[in-house]
Write a protein that holds these residues in place. Structure first.
Motif, PDB file in Angstrom:
ATOM      1  N   GLY A 167      94.998  24.568 -30.803  1.00 45.61           N
ATOM      2  CA  GLY A 167      94.753  24.536 -29.306  1.00 45.61           C
ATOM      3  C   GLY A 167      94.735  25.856 -28.679  1.00 45.61           C
ATOM      4  N   ARG A 211      93.603  26.763 -18.203  1.00 42.08           N
ATOM      5  CA  ARG A 211      93.129  25.676 -18.911  1.00 42.08           C
ATOM      6  C   ARG A 211      93.837  25.295 -20.244  1.00 42.08           C
ATOM      7  NH1 ARG A 211      88.354  24.746 -21.982  1.00 42.08           N
ATOM      8  NH2 ARG A 211      87.125  22.769 -21.213  1.00 42.08           N
ATOM      9  N   ALA A 240      93.473  23.226 -23.854  1.00 38.83           N
ATOM     10  CA  ALA A 240      92.528  22.577 -24.509  1.00 38.83           C
ATOM     11  C   ALA A 240      93.090  22.404 -25.925  1.00 38.83           C
ATOM     12  CB  ALA A 240      91.288  23.315 -24.465  1.00 38.83           C
ATOM     13  N   TYR A 249      91.293  21.709 -29.878  1.00 38.76           N
ATOM     14  CA  TYR A 249      89.922  21.525 -30.546  1.00 38.76           C
ATOM     15  C   TYR A 249      90.069  21.033 -31.933  1.00 38.76           C
ATOM     16  CZ  TYR A 249      89.422  25.322 -27.192  1.00 38.76           C
ATOM     17  OH  TYR A 249      89.430  26.024 -25.880  1.00 38.76           O
ATOM     18  N   ARG A 266      93.029  10.998 -26.239  1.00 43.22           N
ATOM     19  CA  ARG A 266      92.807  10.966 -24.642  1.00 43.22           C
ATOM     20  C   ARG A 266      93.182   9.637 -24.090  1.00 43.22           C
ATOM     21  NH1 ARG A 266      89.205   8.871 -20.998  1.00 43.22           N
ATOM     22  NH2 ARG A 266      88.351   7.688 -22.524  1.00 43.22           N
ATOM     23  N   LEU A 298      92.761  13.443 -19.417  1.00 39.80           N
ATOM     24  CA  LEU A 298      92.286  14.657 -20.239  1.00 39.80           C
ATOM     25  C   LEU A 298      90.804  14.520 -20.381  1.00 39.80           C
ATOM     26  CD1 LEU A 298      95.040  15.049 -22.963  1.00 39.80           C
ATOM     27  CD2 LEU A 298      94.919  16.572 -20.882  1.00 39.80           C
ATOM     28  N   ASP A 342      82.762  21.428 -27.678  1.00 45.70           N
ATOM     29  CA  ASP A 342      83.274  22.804 -27.294  1.00 45.70           C
ATOM     30  C   ASP A 342      81.868  23.874 -27.049  1.00 45.70           C
ATOM     31  OD1 ASP A 342      84.567  25.112 -26.913  1.00 45.70           O
ATOM     32  OD2 ASP A 342      84.715  25.731 -29.260  1.00 45.70           O
ATOM     33  N   GLU A 362      86.489  19.580 -27.850  1.00 40.38           N
ATOM     34  CA  GLU A 362      87.733  19.744 -27.073  1.00 40.38           C
ATOM     35  C   GLU A 362      88.140  18.842 -26.286  1.00 40.38           C
ATOM     36  OE1 GLU A 362      86.776  23.285 -24.691  1.00 40.38           O
ATOM     37  OE2 GLU A 362      85.802  22.180 -23.358  1.00 40.38           O
ATOM     38  N   ALA A 380      90.612  18.679 -23.012  1.00 38.25           N
ATOM     39  CA  ALA A 380      90.930  19.505 -22.142  1.00 38.25           C
ATOM     40  C   ALA A 380      91.332  19.256 -21.023  1.00 38.25           C
ATOM     41  CB  ALA A 380      90.049  20.733 -22.212  1.00 38.25           C
ATOM     42  N   THR A 381      92.025  19.807 -20.071  1.00 34.63           N
ATOM     43  CA  THR A 381      92.163  19.590 -18.604  1.00 34.63           C
ATOM     44  C   THR A 381      92.230  21.229 -17.777  1.00 34.63           C
ATOM     45  OG1 THR A 381      93.545  18.728 -16.719  1.00 34.63           O
ATOM     46  CG2 THR A 381      94.699  19.482 -18.794  1.00 34.63           C
TER      47      THR A 381
END
Length: 320
Positions: free
Chosen positions: A149, A170, A172, A174, A185, A195, A200, A217, A219-220
């Motif tokens: 990550g 950010r 994330a 991966y 999630r 999230l 990616d 990914e 992410a937020t």
């Protein structure tokens, strides 16, 4: 560095303190081993990232958890994550030659087949082990973030804001397993943390060639979500580079004092420079140890140096 305490990793990257958990506390039914489930959850996250599991050919009761790295921060995360799970309370570490860099460190621990079978579970089933407990899910996610990550401290200029610089952090994770990230999630959504899952979109991955592994990914980039997410998993993270970035991000988002993007950019550059210097020194230590035919055994009480008969040119799974 901007009021955030940042300790340098010790020479060789070994942890200066024992692991937080020593196998005490409650256990859950799906963990047959006498190990705290928080330890299992974090190690499981590492295994789904950079750490690999190899079964010992000479014994069906032994597995080897290992990682090859040029980063002292990953060295420390592995030691703190797997020392409590090691069957003999030891982490072996030796230099190897070859690969993407001239020299690097190979670090491994012998673990029981019972623990390895749990850590070998992949996909959505892995998340289901920990989804019912927020603490276990946080430890599992911390392992994923420490291993595969990143926390970005980006300063961007956007047209809709008249190209004024703006701090846009950010977070994330991966992974090539889309179902794993989707399950993660949904698990975090139950605890009010949203999230976003997508492919990616790194520049080098926009035009993947045939046969290339597709990476996803989770992410937020939302300020409130970043703060809630990082505050939840931060107590379980062990990767000092990412811990430092997480603290900086939280500090500047929740701060009531007006801040400017340029000091953040300067602080980020200082961190990146420190990381590069430490990686360079870490590789030099691997080169010197390779030439001197030295290896190391890490225990809770310290580090033991030993001589090896021959240096290794690649990861050798034979125990020592």
């Amino acid at each position: 560095l901007g009021g955030v305490r940042m300790s340098r990793a010790p020479p060789g990257g070994q942890s200066p303190r024992p692991p937080i958990w020593e196998g005490e506390g409650e256990t859950h039914n799906f963990f047959p081993h006498k190990v705290h489930p928080i330890q299992i959850a974090y190690a499981h996250g590492l295994v789904l990232g950079d750490v690999t599991l190899v079964k010992d050919k000479r014994s069906q009761h032994l597995w080897r958890a290992q990682v090859s790295t040029t980063h002292p921060a990953m060295d420390r995360a592995f030691v703190e994550g797997f020392l409590p799970l090691s069957i003999d309370g030891k982490i072996r570490k030796y230099p190897v030659r070859g690969g993407a860099t001239p020299y690097k460190w190979n670090i491994y621990a012998w673990i029981s087949a019972e623990i390895a079978e749990t850590l070998a579970v992949k996909g959505p089933r892995a998340t289901l082990f920990y989804a019912e407990s927020k603490d276990l899910l946080a430890a599992f996610t911390a392992g994923l973030l420490d291993s595969d990550g990143g926390i970005s401290l980006a300063i961007v200029r956007r047209k809709r804001m008249n190209y004024r610089p703006r701090f846009e952090p950010r977070v994330a994770i991966y992974n090539a397993d889309k179902e794993l990230l989707e399950s993660l999630r949904r698990s975090w959504l139950k605890y009010g943390i949203t999230l976003r899952l997508r492919k990616d979109r790194s520049p080098q991955l926009k035009r993947p060639w045939k046969g290339k592994l597709v990476v996803y990914e989770l992410a937020t980039a939302s300020y409130p979500m970043i703060v809630r997410f990082l505050l939840t998993i931060l107590p379980y993270m062990k990767h000092w580079e990412k811990i430092t970035k997480a603290k900086i991000t939280i500090k500047h988002i929740v701060s009531t004092i007006p801040w400017k993007p340029q000091p953040i950019a300067n602080l980020r550059d200082k961190i990146c420079l420190l990381i590069r210097l430490q990686v360079r020194e870490y590789i030099k230590q691997a080169e010197q140890a390779y030439k001197d035919k030295k290896a190391y055994i890490i225990t809770r009480n310290g580090v033991i140096e030993k001589k090896v008969k021959r240096p290794k040119r690649k990861e050798d799974p034979s125990p020592s």
